[in-house]
Design an enzyme around this catalytic site. Structure first.
Site: not given
Ligand code: HEM
Ligand SMILES: [Cu+2]
Lengths: 67, 586
Positions: B238, B242, B389-391, B452-453
């Site tokens: 995580h 950041y 989300h993370f794209h 996913r994956r």
């Protein structure tokens, strides 16, 4: 102290200092963002619960005749 | 403190001021761009393969491709760019060079060697001549096992980044000797606090690799405890998000206000935000493990609570950054409640790219809140929602900010003017549009359970049932988005290459960052007490992780029950495949 902080800006038509600046537009934009968040949370209720067959909440709604 | 720029530095670029450092930064940027180029292209391969638009790779090779995409983009691209930006930030804001440029080159080269080892290990999955394998995805969970070279490469890369951090600290210490009574300049403060939580969080992944995964891959120990190494991964996993985000935040805080024609609304608020990230980045990792059996709900709940606190610095950032942009817009003559938005410099690709990246990050805030909720997470866990989300976060908030920043930075470190501003403006817009298609469609498909994956999520006797629209329409959007993104990527790289060969070096802007409306003197000095914040961060980590780790070791053993690894590099001997197919088929 750092000498690299920007001081002059060519397109600047007026100088607004700390005291006279009131970021009202920012407050409005953030208000709109919060509103969208709230609406999406409400919307999520439909996706999460109503889209997925009976749940405790779904059953309750059926009982009270809401769904 | 109002400071006037010394006239001697009036229109000097970074290259004029720090020619030696500029070379290292330029090298780091190019390492980053190369990872972006390869990784992005593989993203297109994946998107077209999954949606069945174009399939030219063996599905068994999909995981090699996906590992390379994840590692090259999430680790290599982001962190090389970060070390470039932070070196710029420290030297520019302290107005002095690094202590020893040989040391700077040393950590850069170490990171490059690590990257090459990792890259070649992964490549071994598809090239028979290379005897390595590393189809473990960027999370390298046991029992997936990689060739030792993969882990060694990762260690070198991370140690290189540690030395980079040491370089920034040394530079700051040297400056402090000469300026004992000054506050830490904001950009340096940002780089140092980020480095501190990087040290804290990478300890977990270093432990996981050096004590468990590497010995296991070398055959020194027979097995590992998968839950333990997974938990150690997320202890780092995580905080690393950041780590990617902090240089983007730095750009939003110290470049966007300047580009908007204004000043940073509040230096103290910015410091508070970075301190909060130092404190809270690490003790939240378990929120990636809400569905892991073997971790008690109570620990997950604590992680969730910490995560919700983490919304605070992001919301503070939204306020401070937008208020600074508004300040600039009003100084440029903007008026009205929202009319000032029109006065922002939308024709400037650096500004527009960063502003659009910030907008996408706001959208990601919503899907992130969904992920963070323990109960709602069950709905989207391991689905394509998460990839959507993370794209938005690392794939756009970070990547688009970096690309936009590059339009300013590459001229600064090369002394050559940007080849085309129009192309750059079109590029940031196209990335935004492409990502809107791809990410939105990914989010939607996650809602009806698209995993996913998975190379080929098409199954016999089962159809996904979207509540709205069709699977075909959603796939078309993913494929279209991926193509647009790849075109945008090509536009970016073209512009960077042509800029490097540009003869035009006129009218380069000076190397400056935003001044502040409210400066550090308005904030308590304790904010700069890095020792104090580090100590509290360590305590929070101990509180958040001791019990979960103890209970994982207690129930699964330090080296786990005997689990032998899967080496996913599948040797497809056609005869063998046929044989095994015959065995299963009646
Ligand atoms: C050309 C632009 C891009 C395209 C077309 C693309 C496409 C994809 C696709 C289709 C997947 C999902 C694969 C699956 O779940 O089976 C994926 C995964 C991923 N992407 Fe991208 N992507 C792009 C850019 C980026 C960028 C810029 C980043 C980060 C800086 C990024 C980071 C990741 C990560 C970390 C994963 C997860 C890998 C894993 O599951 O192990 N992508 N990408
Ligand atoms: Cu997280």
């Amino acid at each position: 102290m750092a000498s690299a902080t920007e001081q002059s800006e060519t397109d600047q038509v007026r100088e607004i200092g700390h005291e006279e600046y009131d970021p009202i537009g920012t407050a409005i934009l953030i208000g709109i963002y919060f509103l969208i968040l709230v609406l999406l949370w409400l919307f999520m209720y439909f996706v999460e619960f109503l889209g997925n067959g009976p749940t405790v909440v779904g059953a309750l709604l059926t009982v009270v005749g809401l769904a | 403190m109002e400071v006037t720029r010394m006239s001697s530095t009036a229109s000097r670029t970074y290259l004029d001021q720090f020619p030696a450092e500029a070379k290292v930064i330029k090298a780091a940027f190019w390492s980053s761009f190369m990872a972006l180029a390869i990784g992005g292209l593989l993203g297109l391969v994946q998107a077209l393969h999954r949606t069945d638009v174009l399939r030219f790779i063996d599905p068994a090779d999909y995981y090699t491709v996906l590992t390379a995409h994840g590692v090259l983009l999430a680790i290599t691209f982001t962190i090389f760019f970060l070390v470039g930006i932070f070196t710029w930030a420290v030297t520019t804001s302290l107005d002095r060079g690094v202590v020893d440029i040989r040391f700077t080159w040393a950590w850069y080269i170490m990171m490059v060697v690590g990257t090459i080892l990792v890259g070649v290990s992964i490549l071994g999955g598809v090239v028979d001549a290379i005897p390595t394998y590393a189809d473990v995805l960027f999370t390298f969970y046991a029992p997936l096992q990689a060739h030792p070279a993969f882990y060694v490469g990762l260690v070198l890369f991370v140690v290189g980044s540690w030395l980079a951090g040491a370089d920034w600290f040394r530079t700051w210490w040297a400056w402090r000797k000469e300026n004992p009574d000054e506050r830490i300049p904001l950009p340096t403060f940002m780089a140092l606090t980020t480095t501190l939580f990087w040290y804290l969080c990478t300890l977990g992944v270093a432990l996981s690799i050096l004590v468990f995964l590497l010995p296991w891959s070398l055959g020194i120990v027979d097995s590992v405890n998968p839950l333990l190494t997974r938990t150690l991964f997320w202890y780092f996993g995580h905080a690393v998000v950041y780590f990617w985000l902090m240089p983007a935040y730095m750009m939003w805080y110290i470049m966007l206000p300047k580009l908007s024609g204004g000043k940073l609304f509040s230096d103290p608020l910015a410091r508070v935000v970075f301190v909060l990230f130092l404190l809270l980045s690490t003790p939240v990792g378990i929120h990636h493990q809400y569905l892991d059996p073997g971790i008690a709900e109570g620990y997950k709940f604590i992680a969730m609570t910490n995560t919700m606190f983490l919304l605070l610095p992001s919301l503070l950032t939204a306020f401070t950054v937008v208020a600074s942009m508004e300040h600039g817009a009003r100084q440029r003559g903007g008026t009205g409640y929202l009319g000032w938005l029109k006065a922002l410099p939308w024709r400037d690709p650096v500004f527009t790219g960063m502003a659009l990246a910030g907008l996408m990050f706001a959208a990601a805030g919503f899907s992130g809140m969904i992920n963070a909720g323990m109960n709602i997470n069950y709905l989207v866990h391991n689905s394509w929602w998460v990839v959507g989300h993370f794209h938005l976060t690392v794939g756009t908030a970070v990547a688009l900010t970096f690309m936009a920043a590059a339009y300013w930075f590459i001229p600064q470190v090369t002394g050559k003017a940007l080849w085309s501003r129009q192309l750059a403006l079109g590029q940031v817009l196209l990335w935004f549009v492409g990502m809107t298609f791809m990410s939105n469609a990914m989010h939607r498909s996650g809602l009806f359970g698209m995993p996913r994956r998975t190379a080929e999520p098409q199954y016999q006797g089962f159809n996904f049932e979207p509540a709205v629209g069709t699977v075909g329409e959603i796939n078309a959007q993913v494929a279209l988005g991926a193509v647009l993104l790849t075109v945008a990527l090509a536009m970016f790289l073209l512009n960077m290459v042509l800029t490097s060969f540009n003869d035009d070096s006129d009218s380069l802007p000076a190397n400056t960052y935003a001044g502040t409306l409210s400066g550090p003197e308005d904030s308590p000095a304790v904010l700069d007490n890095l020792k104090l914040w580090t100590a509290i961060a360590v305590v929070l980590v101990i509180v958040g992780y001791t019990l979960p780790l103890a209970s994982i070791v207690d129930s699964g053993g330090l080296f786990g029950p005997d689990i032998s690894g899967f080496q996913l590099a599948i040797e497809t001997d056609p005869a063998l495949v046929l044989e095994s197919v015959r065995e299963v088929m009646p």
